[in-house]
Design a protein around this motif. Structure first.
Motif, PDB file in Angstrom:
ATOM      1  N   UNK A   2      27.937  38.044 -49.694  1.00 20.51           N
ATOM      2  CA  UNK A   2      27.301  36.979 -48.895  1.00 20.51           C
ATOM      3  C   UNK A   2      28.275  35.834 -48.640  1.00 20.51           C
ATOM      4  N   UNK A   3      29.114  35.523 -49.635  1.00 21.36           N
ATOM      5  CA  UNK A   3      30.114  34.483 -49.452  1.00 21.36           C
ATOM      6  C   UNK A   3      31.062  34.840 -48.309  1.00 21.36           C
ATOM      7  N   UNK A   4      31.539  36.074 -48.285  1.00 19.93           N
ATOM      8  CA  UNK A   4      32.433  36.494 -47.210  1.00 19.93           C
ATOM      9  C   UNK A   4      31.761  36.323 -45.849  1.00 19.93           C
ATOM     10  N   UNK A   5      30.508  36.701 -45.752  1.00 17.24           N
ATOM     11  CA  UNK A   5      29.790  36.557 -44.482  1.00 17.24           C
ATOM     12  C   UNK A   5      29.614  35.084 -44.120  1.00 17.24           C
ATOM     13  N   UNK A   6      29.306  34.260 -45.117  1.00 19.64           N
ATOM     14  CA  UNK A   6      29.071  32.844 -44.832  1.00 19.64           C
ATOM     15  C   UNK A   6      30.347  32.135 -44.378  1.00 19.64           C
ATOM     16  N   UNK A   7      31.512  32.682 -44.761  1.00 18.74           N
ATOM     17  CA  UNK A   7      32.781  32.076 -44.358  1.00 18.74           C
ATOM     18  C   UNK A   7      33.339  32.695 -43.065  1.00 18.74           C
ATOM     19  N   UNK A   8      32.636  33.697 -42.510  1.00 22.46           N
ATOM     20  CA  UNK A   8      33.040  34.196 -41.200  1.00 22.46           C
ATOM     21  C   UNK A   8      33.370  35.664 -41.095  1.00 22.46           C
ATOM     22  N   UNK A   9      33.360  36.427 -42.198  1.00 20.00           N
ATOM     23  CA  UNK A   9      33.665  37.854 -42.123  1.00 20.00           C
ATOM     24  C   UNK A   9      32.489  38.611 -41.502  1.00 20.00           C
ATOM     25  N   UNK A  10      32.815  39.616 -40.702  1.00 17.57           N
ATOM     26  CA  UNK A  10      31.791  40.433 -40.053  1.00 17.57           C
ATOM     27  C   UNK A  10      32.013  41.893 -40.422  1.00 17.57           C
ATOM     28  N   UNK A  11      31.034  42.470 -41.111  1.00 14.65           N
ATOM     29  CA  UNK A  11      31.119  43.881 -41.480  1.00 14.65           C
ATOM     30  C   UNK A  11      29.722  44.382 -41.805  1.00 14.65           C
ATOM     31  N   UNK A  12      29.569  45.699 -41.774  1.00 13.12           N
ATOM     32  CA  UNK A  12      28.281  46.298 -42.103  1.00 13.12           C
ATOM     33  C   UNK A  12      27.987  46.111 -43.589  1.00 13.12           C
ATOM     34  N   UNK A  13      26.735  45.858 -43.963  1.00 15.69           N
ATOM     35  CA  UNK A  13      26.401  45.701 -45.387  1.00 15.69           C
ATOM     36  C   UNK A  13      26.851  46.911 -46.201  1.00 15.69           C
ATOM     37  N   UNK A  14      27.391  46.653 -47.389  1.00 14.09           N
ATOM     38  CA  UNK A  14      27.869  47.756 -48.227  1.00 14.09           C
ATOM     39  C   UNK A  14      26.722  48.508 -48.885  1.00 14.09           C
ATOM     40  N   UNK A  15      25.604  47.833 -49.124  1.00 11.56           N
ATOM     41  CA  UNK A  15      24.465  48.490 -49.758  1.00 11.56           C
ATOM     42  C   UNK A  15      24.720  48.910 -51.191  1.00 11.56           C
ATOM     43  N   UNK A  16      25.584  48.189 -51.899  1.00 15.31           N
ATOM     44  CA  UNK A  16      25.849  48.533 -53.295  1.00 15.31           C
ATOM     45  C   UNK A  16      24.577  48.490 -54.126  1.00 15.31           C
ATOM     46  N   UNK A  17      24.430  49.462 -55.013  1.00 11.95           N
ATOM     47  CA  UNK A  17      23.271  49.536 -55.902  1.00 11.95           C
ATOM     48  C   UNK A  17      23.748  49.711 -57.342  1.00 11.95           C
ATOM     49  N   UNK A  18      22.918  49.343 -58.313  1.00 12.09           N
ATOM     50  CA  UNK A  18      23.333  49.491 -59.712  1.00 12.09           C
ATOM     51  C   UNK A  18      23.754  50.901 -60.083  1.00 12.09           C
ATOM     52  N   UNK A  19      23.127  51.917 -59.483  1.00 11.08           N
ATOM     53  CA  UNK A  19      23.513  53.275 -59.860  1.00 11.08           C
ATOM     54  C   UNK A  19      24.809  53.729 -59.180  1.00 11.08           C
ATOM     55  N   UNK A  20      25.462  52.834 -58.407  1.00 16.73           N
ATOM     56  CA  UNK A  20      26.777  53.130 -57.850  1.00 16.73           C
ATOM     57  C   UNK A  20      27.896  52.857 -58.855  1.00 16.73           C
ATOM     58  N   UNK A  21      27.560  52.237 -59.990  1.00 18.07           N
ATOM     59  CA  UNK A  21      28.527  51.932 -61.039  1.00 18.07           C
ATOM     60  C   UNK A  21      28.087  52.596 -62.336  1.00 18.07           C
ATOM     61  N   UNK A  22      29.063  52.816 -63.206  1.00 21.20           N
ATOM     62  CA  UNK A  22      28.775  53.229 -64.578  1.00 21.20           C
ATOM     63  C   UNK A  22      29.234  52.116 -65.501  1.00 21.20           C
ATOM     64  N   UNK A  23      28.300  51.530 -66.237  1.00 19.86           N
ATOM     65  CA  UNK A  23      28.622  50.455 -67.175  1.00 19.86           C
ATOM     66  C   UNK A  23      28.214  50.925 -68.568  1.00 19.86           C
ATOM     67  N   UNK A  24      29.153  50.865 -69.506  1.00 21.44           N
ATOM     68  CA  UNK A  24      28.880  51.353 -70.851  1.00 21.44           C
ATOM     69  C   UNK A  24      29.236  50.311 -71.898  1.00 21.44           C
ATOM     70  N   UNK A  25      28.402  50.223 -72.932  1.00 21.50           N
ATOM     71  CA  UNK A  25      28.656  49.333 -74.076  1.00 21.50           C
ATOM     72  C   UNK A  25      29.076  50.116 -75.323  1.00 21.50           C
ATOM     73  N   UNK A  26      29.318  51.401 -75.177  1.00 19.10           N
ATOM     74  CA  UNK A  26      29.529  52.262 -76.336  1.00 19.10           C
ATOM     75  C   UNK A  26      30.822  51.988 -77.089  1.00 19.10           C
ATOM     76  N   UNK A  27      31.751  51.237 -76.484  1.00 20.06           N
ATOM     77  CA  UNK A  27      33.041  50.981 -77.142  1.00 20.06           C
ATOM     78  C   UNK A  27      33.204  49.512 -77.506  1.00 20.06           C
ATOM     79  N   UNK A  28      32.106  48.765 -77.488  1.00 24.32           N
ATOM     80  CA  UNK A  28      32.149  47.349 -77.830  1.00 24.32           C
ATOM     81  C   UNK A  28      32.453  47.129 -79.309  1.00 24.32           C
TER      82      UNK A  28
END
Length: 330
Positions: free
Chosen positions: A244-270
């Motif tokens: 949203x910051x990029x758009x508010x400063x003038x960038x024009x591009x199609x929404x990426x549609x990132x979702x939480x299941x597009x990443x793998x986040x693990x705490x198993x090695x903390x």
């Protein structure tokens, strides 16, 4: 003329989103020989930064320091652990840019790395307040913020690790750089990129930048901090705020549609918590050293330990996999 890849892709950002180059790009990519089944590569961002410290924090500061100037701030107020890489990088590069740094430091397990880092902080010119606990930091932060006003100029407050929407742009830029290296034949497009997650800005910026670059590489974030909410929804929310910051400063591009299941986040090695070394981290640190790569047990060795285990579990499939080294001592 700016040489930022974000500015080249979105020229309308050049004036609205200032940038200062603080390192030599691109950082090198090479094969990492630590006995994995899937091909493992390393992008060594520990090399990034032409000042007294290197690593991922410098990429964030390339956008944050100019933003401080844009706001008219003469001081940055931020927080971290007693061994903070972020605080040290801010103090060193901020000083070069005419900006003072004020740090509120929370205790973390004391070891040789933290002792050396504290000496570096003492020599950096930063004003340091030892607030010891997260609760005390939250209670005293407003008073410290007001105490360090310069006339009518308020400090520019930055969260832990510089992981604000503007700070996350450091790794939007880093992902665009990686895409250019892949196009130039430095490595095949990775199926996954593994990085430590201490405050979320690097993972969020990578997730957004990879999509803007047209890569399908999946981010695997290895959480090393138990004091912040760092699950996939929080990382994606930060990426969305940067978008949203990029758009508010003038960038024009199609929404990426990132979702939480597009990443793998693990705490198993903390392990027991932030700053606490683990046997797996020590083993990964030793393996990396045999191949000429210096890691530490707070962030990067835990991330490599996760990559080694996930490789054994065939999580990556055929790969290739990219490990992002973010540790940059000088």
């Amino acid at each position: 003329m700016s040489d930022a890849l974000l500015h080249k892709r979105f020229p309308d950002l050049t004036d609205s989103l200032p940038y200062v180059r603080l390192g030599t790009a691109p950082t090198p990519i090479r094969r990492l020989d630590v006995g994995t089944g899937a091909p493992l590569w390393c992008k060594d961002d520990g090399r990034y930064g032409d000042g007294g410290w290197g690593g991922n924090k410098v990429r964030k500061l390339e956008w944050l320091l100019p933003e401080a100037h844009r706001r008219g701030a003469r001081t940055i107020f931020t927080v971290g652990g007693t061994g903070t890489n972020w605080g040290l990088a801010t103090a060193l590069y901020g000083r070069e840019q005419g900006i003072e740094t004020v740090l509120a430091l929370v205790d973390q397990p004391m070891d040789d790395h933290v002792r050396v880092q504290l000496r570096r902080l003492e020599n950096s010119g930063a004003t340091v307040h030892f607030t010891h606990t997260k609760r005390r930091t939250l209670l005293t932060a407003p008073w410290l913020y007001l105490r360090h006003m310069r006339g009518r100029k308020r400090p520019y407050y930055l969260p832990v690790g510089g992981s604000s929407p503007i700070g996350a742009l450091g790794y939007v830029e880093g992902a665009l750089e990686l895409a250019e290296q892949i196009a130039a034949g430095a490595m095949p497009e990775p199926s996954h990129i593994v990085t430590a997650v201490g405050s979320g800005g690097t993972a969020a910026g990578l997730a957004l930048g990879l999509r803007l670059a047209g890569l399908s590489t999946r981010v695997v974030g290895v959480v090393v901090n138990d004091a912040l909410p760092l699950d996939a929804p929080h990382i994606v929310r930060l990426a969305a705020r940067a978008e949203r910051l990029l758009r508010s400063r003038g960038a024009r591009f199609e929404p990426t549609g990132l979702r939480p299941d597009d990443l793998t986040i693990t705490t198993d090695w903390l392990g027991p918590g932030y700053g606490h070394p683990t046997p797996a981290a020590h083993e990964a640190q030793s393996l990396a050293a045999q191949d000429g790569l210096q890691l530490e047990t707070v962030y990067t060795a835990k991330a490599l330990a996760a990559a080694l285990h996930l490789d054994t579990a065939n999580f990556f499939g055929a790969g290739p996999v990219l490990f992002l080294n973010t540790y940059g001592p000088r």
